[in-house]
Scaffold this motif. Structure first.
Motif, mmCIF file in Angstrom:
data_model
loop_
_atom_site.group_PDB
_atom_site.id
_atom_site.type_symbol
_atom_site.label_atom_id
_atom_site.label_comp_id
_atom_site.label_asym_id
_atom_site.label_seq_id
_atom_site.Cartn_x
_atom_site.Cartn_y
_atom_site.Cartn_z
ATOM 1 N N ASN A 77 0.829 -1.211 0.000
ATOM 2 C CA ASN A 77 0.000 0.000 0.000
ATOM 3 C C ASN A 77 0.861 1.257 0.000
ATOM 4 N N ARG A 78 1.924 1.223 0.774
ATOM 5 C CA ARG A 78 2.834 2.370 0.870
ATOM 6 C C ARG A 78 3.466 2.667 -0.489
ATOM 7 N N PHE A 79 3.935 1.619 -1.148
ATOM 8 C CA PHE A 79 4.558 1.791 -2.460
ATOM 9 C C PHE A 79 3.538 2.308 -3.476
ATOM 10 N N ARG A 80 2.341 1.726 -3.482
ATOM 11 C CA ARG A 80 1.292 2.143 -4.420
ATOM 12 C C ARG A 80 0.919 3.611 -4.202
ATOM 13 N N ASP A 81 0.682 3.989 -2.947
ATOM 14 C CA ASP A 81 0.247 5.354 -2.671
ATOM 15 C C ASP A 81 1.366 6.369 -2.884
ATOM 16 N N LYS A 82 2.606 5.975 -2.627
ATOM 17 C CA LYS A 82 3.734 6.869 -2.915
ATOM 18 C C LYS A 82 3.844 7.077 -4.425
ATOM 19 N N SER A 83 3.676 6.006 -5.188
ATOM 20 C CA SER A 83 3.732 6.117 -6.644
ATOM 21 C C SER A 83 2.623 7.016 -7.161
ATOM 22 N N ARG A 84 1.427 6.846 -6.638
ATOM 23 C CA ARG A 84 0.303 7.670 -7.088
ATOM 24 C C ARG A 84 0.485 9.133 -6.689
ATOM 25 N N THR A 85 1.054 9.359 -5.517
ATOM 26 C CA THR A 85 1.339 10.733 -5.094
ATOM 27 C C THR A 85 2.346 11.377 -6.044
ATOM 28 N N GLN B 2 -5.566 -0.973 15.135
ATOM 29 C CA GLN B 2 -6.630 -0.030 15.505
ATOM 30 C C GLN B 2 -6.252 1.396 15.107
ATOM 31 N N SER B 3 -5.017 1.761 15.334
ATOM 32 C CA SER B 3 -4.550 3.101 14.999
ATOM 33 C C SER B 3 -4.648 3.351 13.492
ATOM 34 N N MET B 4 -4.219 2.379 12.692
ATOM 35 C CA MET B 4 -4.314 2.517 11.237
ATOM 36 C C MET B 4 -5.771 2.635 10.801
ATOM 37 N N ASN B 5 -6.630 1.802 11.380
ATOM 38 C CA ASN B 5 -8.053 1.848 11.025
ATOM 39 C C ASN B 5 -8.679 3.196 11.389
ATOM 40 N N GLU B 6 -8.323 3.714 12.548
ATOM 41 C CA GLU B 6 -8.855 5.018 12.964
ATOM 42 C C GLU B 6 -8.358 6.130 12.053
ATOM 43 N N ASP B 7 -7.073 6.073 11.670
ATOM 44 C CA ASP B 7 -6.535 7.070 10.747
ATOM 45 C C ASP B 7 -7.255 7.007 9.404
ATOM 46 N N TRP B 8 -7.491 5.792 8.924
ATOM 47 C CA TRP B 8 -8.182 5.611 7.652
ATOM 48 C C TRP B 8 -9.620 6.121 7.752
ATOM 49 N N ASP B 9 -10.314 5.757 8.840
ATOM 50 C CA ASP B 9 -11.689 6.234 9.041
ATOM 51 C C ASP B 9 -11.741 7.754 9.097
ATOM 52 N N LYS C 211 -1.884 11.135 2.097
ATOM 53 C CA LYS C 211 -2.239 10.758 3.464
ATOM 54 C C LYS C 211 -2.312 9.243 3.616
ATOM 55 N N LEU C 212 -2.794 8.554 2.591
ATOM 56 C CA LEU C 212 -2.811 7.085 2.636
ATOM 57 C C LEU C 212 -1.381 6.541 2.719
ATOM 58 N N TRP C 213 -0.467 7.168 1.997
ATOM 59 C CA TRP C 213 0.946 6.784 2.020
ATOM 60 C C TRP C 213 1.502 6.949 3.434
ATOM 61 N N ILE C 214 1.166 8.041 4.092
ATOM 62 C CA ILE C 214 1.641 8.292 5.452
ATOM 63 C C ILE C 214 1.054 7.265 6.430
ATOM 64 N N ILE C 215 -0.227 6.974 6.304
ATOM 65 C CA ILE C 215 -0.867 5.989 7.185
ATOM 66 C C ILE C 215 -0.193 4.632 7.026
ATOM 67 N N SER C 216 0.023 4.205 5.787
ATOM 68 C CA SER C 216 0.670 2.912 5.544
ATOM 69 C C SER C 216 2.108 2.894 6.049
ATOM 70 N N SER C 217 2.812 4.006 5.872
ATOM 71 C CA SER C 217 4.207 4.078 6.327
ATOM 72 C C SER C 217 4.306 3.971 7.844
ATOM 73 N N LYS C 218 3.416 4.689 8.542
ATOM 74 C CA LYS C 218 3.419 4.619 10.012
ATOM 75 C C LYS C 218 3.107 3.201 10.479
ATOM 76 N N GLY C 219 2.102 2.593 9.879
ATOM 77 C CA GLY C 219 1.746 1.224 10.251
ATOM 78 C C GLY C 219 2.870 0.256 9.954
ATOM 79 N N ASN C 220 3.480 0.406 8.792
ATOM 80 C CA ASN C 220 4.585 -0.470 8.400
ATOM 81 C C ASN C 220 5.729 -0.400 9.398
ATOM 82 N N ARG C 221 6.076 0.828 9.812
ATOM 83 C CA ARG C 221 7.156 0.985 10.802
ATOM 84 C C ARG C 221 6.799 0.310 12.123
#
Length: 152
Positions: free
Chosen positions: A28-36, A137-144, A92-102
């Motif tokens: 997801n991080r790679f996809r959203d970074k590419s789209r950004t 939960q944190s990722m889901n809340e950020d996405w919501d 923002k999706l890229w940031i959410i995925s990056s935080k979760g990934n870390r």
């Protein structure tokens, strides 16, 4: 007084779940970074082309209408790209995925360290599981929050 829930953690299952989340968030991080990147570059190119075409139309009177028409099309396509990104907000999706990934990578490293140092206890495994659930939960809340926040 809240009743404490007792449970046992299957550490191998937890490690597999974390590995799946690392893979998912990495994709997801790679996809959203590419789209950004695509949106940013396309917007810059579109703006530059539109300005150049409008400017050229003043210096090449024979093609003024054609150049202005192309500039209009370029501006319209740029508006579509911007609207598409506005709808999905890939940055923002890229940031959410990056935080979760870390978080998942750090948790995986912590489990590996506990196993390698022979300090993995049942209580520590539960703490790792709770951290895993908190990261999800944190990722889901950020996405919501991203999906329910007005972007006017």
């Amino acid at each position: 007084m809240a009743k404490e829930i007792q449970f046992e953690v299957d550490i191998e299952l937890l490690k597999a779940s974390i590995a799946r989340q690392v893979d998912r968030t990495d994709r997801n991080r790679f996809r959203d970074k590419s789209r950004t990147t695509i949106v940013t570059v396309m917007t810059a190119i579109g703006g530059a082309m539109t300005s150049t075409l409008i400017g050229l139309s003043k210096f090449v009177p024979a093609y003024e209408n054609v150049l202005q028409a192309i500039a209009l099309v370029t501006g319209g396509l740029m508006a579509v790209v911007v609207a598409w990104d506005r709808l999905f907000d890939h940055r923002k999706l890229w940031i959410i995925s990056s935080k979760g990934n870390r978080r998942f990578l750090e948790l995986s490293e912590d489990i590996l360290h506990a196993e390698e140092t022979d300090t993995l206890t049942s209580d520590l495994a539960k703490a790792f599981y709770l951290e895993y659930k908190d990261a999800l939960q944190s990722m889901n809340e950020d996405w919501d929050r991203l999906r329910t926040t007005s972007r006017n």
